[in-house]
Design a protein around this motif. Structure first.
Motif, PDB file in Angstrom:
ATOM      1  N   MET A 188     -10.836  -3.282  -2.540  1.00 30.04           N
ATOM      2  CA  MET A 188     -11.644  -3.642  -1.383  1.00 30.04           C
ATOM      3  C   MET A 188     -12.243  -2.377  -0.778  1.00 30.04           C
ATOM      4  N   ILE A 189     -13.537  -2.430  -0.529  1.00 33.69           N
ATOM      5  CA  ILE A 189     -14.264  -1.270  -0.030  1.00 33.69           C
ATOM      6  C   ILE A 189     -14.345  -1.343   1.493  1.00 33.69           C
ATOM      7  N   TRP A 190     -13.493  -0.575   2.124  1.00 30.70           N
ATOM      8  CA  TRP A 190     -13.355  -0.454   3.572  1.00 30.70           C
ATOM      9  C   TRP A 190     -12.678  -1.684   4.158  1.00 30.70           C
ATOM     10  N   ASN A 191     -12.450  -1.637   5.450  1.00 33.45           N
ATOM     11  CA  ASN A 191     -11.797  -2.708   6.189  1.00 33.45           C
ATOM     12  C   ASN A 191     -12.570  -2.946   7.479  1.00 33.45           C
ATOM     13  N   GLU A 192     -12.985  -4.192   7.692  1.00 36.47           N
ATOM     14  CA  GLU A 192     -13.702  -4.602   8.911  1.00 36.47           C
ATOM     15  C   GLU A 192     -14.842  -3.640   9.261  1.00 36.47           C
ATOM     16  N   PRO A 193     -15.799  -3.501   8.375  1.00 38.73           N
ATOM     17  CA  PRO A 193     -16.878  -2.536   8.623  1.00 38.73           C
ATOM     18  C   PRO A 193     -17.778  -2.889   9.796  1.00 38.73           C
ATOM     19  N   ASN A 194     -17.770  -4.156  10.241  1.00 41.75           N
ATOM     20  CA  ASN A 194     -18.594  -4.538  11.393  1.00 41.75           C
ATOM     21  C   ASN A 194     -17.797  -4.567  12.689  1.00 41.75           C
ATOM     22  N   ASN A 195     -16.629  -3.919  12.688  1.00 43.90           N
ATOM     23  CA  ASN A 195     -15.779  -3.851  13.873  1.00 43.90           C
ATOM     24  C   ASN A 195     -15.617  -2.392  14.262  1.00 43.90           C
ATOM     25  N   LYS A 196     -15.859  -2.057  15.527  1.00 45.73           N
ATOM     26  CA  LYS A 196     -15.823  -0.651  15.932  1.00 45.73           C
ATOM     27  C   LYS A 196     -14.432  -0.037  15.806  1.00 45.73           C
ATOM     28  N   SER A 197     -13.405  -0.873  15.622  1.00 44.13           N
ATOM     29  CA  SER A 197     -12.078  -0.330  15.373  1.00 44.13           C
ATOM     30  C   SER A 197     -11.984   0.370  14.026  1.00 44.13           C
ATOM     31  N   HIS A 198     -12.943   0.070  13.132  1.00 43.50           N
ATOM     32  CA  HIS A 198     -12.874   0.632  11.779  1.00 43.50           C
ATOM     33  C   HIS A 198     -14.161   1.311  11.318  1.00 43.50           C
ATOM     34  N   TRP A 199     -15.263   1.088  12.030  1.00 45.03           N
ATOM     35  CA  TRP A 199     -16.517   1.770  11.679  1.00 45.03           C
ATOM     36  C   TRP A 199     -17.288   2.014  12.967  1.00 45.03           C
ATOM     37  N   VAL A 211      -0.714  -9.876   3.538  1.00 48.80           N
ATOM     38  CA  VAL A 211      -1.241  -8.547   3.847  1.00 48.80           C
ATOM     39  C   VAL A 211      -0.114  -7.737   4.473  1.00 48.80           C
ATOM     40  N   GLN A 212       0.126  -6.556   3.954  1.00 50.55           N
ATOM     41  CA  GLN A 212       1.054  -5.643   4.601  1.00 50.55           C
ATOM     42  C   GLN A 212       0.553  -4.220   4.419  1.00 50.55           C
ATOM     43  N   TRP A 213       0.197  -3.589   5.529  1.00 47.35           N
ATOM     44  CA  TRP A 213      -0.190  -2.186   5.507  1.00 47.35           C
ATOM     45  C   TRP A 213       1.068  -1.332   5.536  1.00 47.35           C
ATOM     46  N   PHE A 214       1.148  -0.369   4.657  1.00 48.43           N
ATOM     47  CA  PHE A 214       2.272   0.556   4.648  1.00 48.43           C
ATOM     48  C   PHE A 214       1.793   1.906   5.158  1.00 48.43           C
ATOM     49  N   HIS A 215       2.415   2.386   6.220  1.00 47.85           N
ATOM     50  CA  HIS A 215       2.099   3.703   6.740  1.00 47.85           C
ATOM     51  C   HIS A 215       2.594   4.770   5.772  1.00 47.85           C
ATOM     52  N   CYS A 219       0.313 -12.479  -4.572  1.00 50.34           N
ATOM     53  CA  CYS A 219      -0.879 -11.688  -4.243  1.00 50.34           C
ATOM     54  C   CYS A 219      -0.631 -10.921  -2.945  1.00 50.34           C
ATOM     55  N   LEU A 220      -0.838  -9.626  -3.015  1.00 51.47           N
ATOM     56  CA  LEU A 220      -0.613  -8.763  -1.866  1.00 51.47           C
ATOM     57  C   LEU A 220      -1.838  -7.905  -1.627  1.00 51.47           C
ATOM     58  N   ARG A 221      -2.192  -7.737  -0.369  1.00 46.79           N
ATOM     59  CA  ARG A 221      -3.237  -6.782  -0.008  1.00 46.79           C
ATOM     60  C   ARG A 221      -2.621  -5.668   0.816  1.00 46.79           C
ATOM     61  N   THR A 222      -2.927  -4.434   0.434  1.00 48.78           N
ATOM     62  CA  THR A 222      -2.455  -3.272   1.166  1.00 48.78           C
ATOM     63  C   THR A 222      -3.561  -2.227   1.151  1.00 48.78           C
ATOM     64  N   GLY A 223      -3.234  -0.987   1.503  1.00 50.54           N
ATOM     65  CA  GLY A 223      -4.287   0.022   1.583  1.00 50.54           C
ATOM     66  C   GLY A 223      -3.855   1.369   1.028  1.00 50.54           C
ATOM     67  N   LEU A 224      -4.846   2.131   0.593  1.00 55.12           N
ATOM     68  CA  LEU A 224      -4.687   3.546   0.282  1.00 55.12           C
ATOM     69  C   LEU A 224      -5.709   4.291   1.129  1.00 55.12           C
ATOM     70  N   SER A 225      -5.220   5.184   1.963  1.00 59.31           N
ATOM     71  CA  SER A 225      -6.066   5.835   2.955  1.00 59.31           C
ATOM     72  C   SER A 225      -6.671   7.126   2.416  1.00 59.31           C
ATOM     73  N   TRP A 226      -7.994   7.216   2.499  1.00 59.17           N
ATOM     74  CA  TRP A 226      -8.676   8.459   2.139  1.00 59.17           C
ATOM     75  C   TRP A 226      -8.199   9.595   3.047  1.00 59.17           C
ATOM     76  N   ALA A 227      -7.965   9.303   4.319  1.00 57.10           N
ATOM     77  CA  ALA A 227      -7.471  10.334   5.237  1.00 57.10           C
ATOM     78  C   ALA A 227      -6.091  10.836   4.816  1.00 57.10           C
ATOM     79  N   ASP A 228      -5.223   9.907   4.378  1.00 57.80           N
ATOM     80  CA  ASP A 228      -3.890  10.319   3.938  1.00 57.80           C
ATOM     81  C   ASP A 228      -3.932  11.187   2.685  1.00 57.80           C
ATOM     82  N   ARG A 229      -5.003  11.093   1.919  1.00 57.05           N
ATOM     83  CA  ARG A 229      -5.092  11.872   0.673  1.00 57.05           C
ATOM     84  C   ARG A 229      -4.976  13.373   0.951  1.00 57.05           C
ATOM     85  N   VAL A 246      -6.110  -3.414  -3.282  1.00 56.62           N
ATOM     86  CA  VAL A 246      -5.998  -2.181  -2.511  1.00 56.62           C
ATOM     87  C   VAL A 246      -7.275  -1.963  -1.719  1.00 56.62           C
ATOM     88  N   THR A 247      -7.122  -1.725  -0.433  1.00 53.60           N
ATOM     89  CA  THR A 247      -8.251  -1.430   0.441  1.00 53.60           C
ATOM     90  C   THR A 247      -8.398   0.081   0.549  1.00 53.60           C
TER      91      THR A 247
END
Length: 325
Positions: free
Chosen positions: A6-17, A200-204, A224-234, A257-258
């Motif tokens: 998944m490419i980004w998360n909630e791109p039309n929400n100011k919490s994420h973009w 959905v479970q985000w892992f810090h 089926c699980l959705r989670t994320g890999l953070s570019w910032a965490d990289r 993976v988001t």
């Protein structure tokens, strides 16, 4: 290890973009196309999903279509929380889905839907039952948010803070499990809807809940699980070691993976919601993660696979007993 990206998360929400940095979303569209193409170049069999929109706004999808973004993805996604944040009622789900189908023929994933227990656990139980009635069989993917409550000591990843009222605190009560890992009323009801409904479970970063989460998801019948890999965490020390640990622990699930979150030092503004200075760098991150965790089967052999650290063995605990150390 990944079935979809998944490419980004909630791109039309100011919490994420940040719309102040990118008011017409042209920068986002350019970045999304670069990322989608980079993922496809590594593994053309991997499903590419445009980040789930919130609020559900068919106009935003239409805008992405004018930029050509929808030609570079295989599905679109949306998030809905009518009992907590949205300004519409839960029974309007069929209309919301119809609005999305009016602007695209792509498969529609509801990649986040949930109900908080901020007011009462009975509200979440009722909301889960009603959501399942309204969505099962109507969209191509449903994923419930989330397994765990957000620990009270952790910040919610949002720009909506306490000054805006109790809605901020609802972020901390979205789980089927409380912060201490004990079940809420809706947990057993959720198990009645798996595997049709995913999770959905985000892992810090270096999240201590990872192994217990795996046990709970298997016990609940989640596939089926959705989670994320953070570019910032990289950019954190030992980032790849944590990414390897997370993804190896989740290898028994169909994982979406988001890819999201701009490193502060690589944004036009110093914030994770900012458009990047160099959008190609986000595409490179997407390609790197895809190559590491979802390479094309014909491009690697067993000896070429990343060497991941072994996972501790599963502990035998029967649902619905609380997992313990």
């Amino acid at each position: 290890m990944i079935e979809a990206a998944m490419i980004w998360n909630e791109p039309n929400n100011k919490s994420h973009w940040d719309p102040e940095v990118d008011p017409d979303w042209s920068r986002f569209a350019h970045m999304a196309k670069l990322a989608a193409d980079a993922i496809h170049d590594v593994n053309p069999n991997l499903t590419r999903v445009l980040g789930g929109i919130s609020p559900i706004d068919p106009g935003f999808l239409a805008l992405m279509d004018t930029y050509g973004v929808l030609d570079h993805v295989d599905a679109v996604a949306a998030h809905g929380f009518p009992l907590d944040w949205n300004l519409w009622q839960i029974d309007e789900w069929p209309r919301k889905i119809a609005e999305l189908r009016s602007v695209t023929d792509l498969p529609i994933w509801i990649s986040e839907v949930g109900v908080s227990t901020f007011g009462a656990e009975e509200v979440q139980l009722w909301g889960l039952k009603r959501t399942a009635e309204l969505l099962k069989g109507k969209v191509e993917r449903i994923q419930w948010y989330s397994l765990y409550d957000l620990p009270s000591a952790w910040p919610a990843t949002t720009r909506h803070k306490e000054a805006e009222g109790s809605s901020y605190y609802r972020h901390f009560y979205m789980g089927l499990l409380r912060e201490d890992g004990t079940p809420k009323l809706a947990l057993e009801e959720f198990a009645r809807h798996t595997p049709d409904v995913g999770l959905v479970q985000w892992f810090h970063f270096e999240d201590p809940r990872l192994d217990d989460a795996v046990q709970w998801m298997k016990r609940l019948g989640v596939t089926c699980l959705r989670t994320g890999l953070s570019w910032a965490d990289r950019f954190r020390p030992d980032a790849l070691a944590w990414f390897d640990r997370q993804m190896e622990a989740l290898e028994d699930f169909d994982v979406t993976v988001t890819y999201c979150f701009t490193p502060e030092h690589r944004g036009l503004a110093p914030h994770h919601t900012s458009a990047p200075i160099v959008p190609e760098e986000f595409a490179e991150f997407c390609a790197e993660m895809t190559e590491r965790y979802a390479p094309h089967p014909s491009s690697v052999g067993v000896l070429d696979q990343p060497q991941l650290s072994p996972r501790p063995p599963m502990r035998s605990t029967s649902f619905p007993t609380q997992p313990r150390e």
